[in-house]
Design a protein around this motif. Structure first.
Motif, PDB file in Angstrom:
ATOM      1  N   LYS A  82       0.835  -1.208   0.000  1.00  0.00           N
ATOM      2  CA  LYS A  82       0.000   0.000   0.000  1.00  0.00           C
ATOM      3  C   LYS A  82       0.867   1.255   0.000  1.00  0.00           C
ATOM      4  O   LYS A  82       0.542   2.256  -0.659  1.00  0.00           O
ATOM      5  CB  LYS A  82      -0.950  -0.009   1.196  1.00  0.00           C
ATOM      6  N   LEU A  83       1.976   1.210   0.732  1.00  0.00           N
ATOM      7  CA  LEU A  83       2.904   2.332   0.729  1.00  0.00           C
ATOM      8  C   LEU A  83       3.536   2.516  -0.652  1.00  0.00           C
ATOM      9  O   LEU A  83       3.714   3.643  -1.121  1.00  0.00           O
ATOM     10  CB  LEU A  83       3.989   2.116   1.779  1.00  0.00           C
ATOM     11  N   ASN A 105       2.149   1.625  -3.511  1.00  0.00           N
ATOM     12  CA  ASN A 105       1.092   2.178  -4.367  1.00  0.00           C
ATOM     13  C   ASN A 105       0.935   3.679  -4.153  1.00  0.00           C
ATOM     14  O   ASN A 105       0.737   4.443  -5.102  1.00  0.00           O
ATOM     15  CB  ASN A 105      -0.235   1.474  -4.090  1.00  0.00           C
ATOM     16  N   HIS A 106       1.034   4.102  -2.887  1.00  0.00           N
ATOM     17  CA  HIS A 106       0.947   5.538  -2.584  1.00  0.00           C
ATOM     18  C   HIS A 106       2.116   6.287  -3.218  1.00  0.00           C
ATOM     19  O   HIS A 106       1.919   7.353  -3.824  1.00  0.00           O
ATOM     20  CB  HIS A 106       0.955   5.740  -1.066  1.00  0.00           C
ATOM     21  N   THR A 107       3.309   5.730  -3.111  1.00  0.00           N
ATOM     22  CA  THR A 107       4.489   6.377  -3.683  1.00  0.00           C
ATOM     23  C   THR A 107       4.367   6.490  -5.195  1.00  0.00           C
ATOM     24  O   THR A 107       4.725   7.517  -5.792  1.00  0.00           O
ATOM     25  CB  THR A 107       5.759   5.601  -3.304  1.00  0.00           C
ATOM     26  N   PHE A 143       3.650   7.620   4.202  1.00  0.00           N
ATOM     27  CA  PHE A 143       2.274   7.731   3.716  1.00  0.00           C
ATOM     28  C   PHE A 143       1.800   9.180   3.706  1.00  0.00           C
ATOM     29  O   PHE A 143       0.832   9.514   3.024  1.00  0.00           O
ATOM     30  CB  PHE A 143       1.360   6.883   4.600  1.00  0.00           C
ATOM     31  N   THR A 167       3.399  13.849  -0.139  1.00  0.00           N
ATOM     32  CA  THR A 167       2.472  14.209  -1.212  1.00  0.00           C
ATOM     33  C   THR A 167       3.230  14.687  -2.449  1.00  0.00           C
ATOM     34  O   THR A 167       4.419  15.041  -2.370  1.00  0.00           O
ATOM     35  CB  THR A 167       1.527  15.333  -0.767  1.00  0.00           C
TER      36      THR A 167
END
Length: 212
Positions: free
Chosen positions: A49-50, A52-54, A121, A124
């Motif tokens: 998930k991290l 994917n966020h990156t 996380f 931005t």
């Protein structure tokens, strides 16, 4: 249009590079401190998930981007080949790996380089843009993490001192790096302090909810 690697010869299209340090996602080998309390399966799920966020906050960034893999370069993973350069990490310690990646980037013609991992996380796209923008007026930029490390390091020249004599994964890395800036008379800008996710208590509610 992204830059292209060809047998270690780089055609630089943009003068700015974002280096993303990435550990190949293998069960039991990522987020080990998190796995100590959550187990390997959930630790891997958090890591993905991290990642994917990156990917989400970097894919539209108007700079060249390079993923530095820990064990092997994967040409068929979710880091798109047309959006990200791909390279294997070199060196034994984290400091060595960072040093070689940054040195290589400047030797290939980049003028501004920022390095991040995939553990934050709270990071931005706006903060990443600000980092490169601040490098127009500062020699360096740092994104301090609440655990004493940093989630981003940016610079306009290769400085080996940034990567040596550091106790990595300790609470002094960010401070020691800022001390380097001051000792070398380099101007610097501090980005907002953010949290890296290394332990269960670091997990935001959004990720905790998805694990339940």
């Amino acid at each position: 249009m992204a830059a292209t690697w060809d047998k270690s010869i780089l055609t630089v299209v943009r003068k700015k590079l974002l280096i993303i340090f990435y550990r190949n996602p293998e069960l039991g080998k990522v987020k080990t401190r998190l796995a100590a309390t959550l187990g390997d399966d959930k630790a891997l799920a958090v890591y993905l998930k991290l990642v994917n966020h990156t990917q989400a906050i970097t894919e539209s960034l108007g700079v060249d981007k390079m993923v530095c893999y820990s064990h092997y370069v994967d040409k068929e993973d979710s880091w798109t080949n047309d959006g990200y350069l791909k390279q294997l990490q070199k060196g034994d310690t984290l400091g060595d790996k960072l040093m070689y990646a940054v040195q290589d980037a400047f030797e290939k013609g980049y003028q501004s380089v920022c390095v991040i991992g995939s553990d934050c996380f709270e990071l931005t796209e706006h903060i990443l843009k600000e980092a490169f923008e601040r490098l127009k007026s500062s020699d360096t930029v740092i994104g301090p993490a609440k655990d004493g490390g940093y989630y981003l390091l940016g610079m306009n020249q290769f400085v080996p001192d940034f990567f040596g004599n550091k106790e990595w994964s300790s609470a002094s890395v960010s401070k020691d790096t800022i001390d380097d800036f001051k000792r070398l008379n380099l101007t610097y800008f501090e980005l907002p302090e953010l949290s890296d996710i290394d332990r269960e208590e670091d997990l935001p509610e959004e990720l905790l909810t998805k694990l339940r």
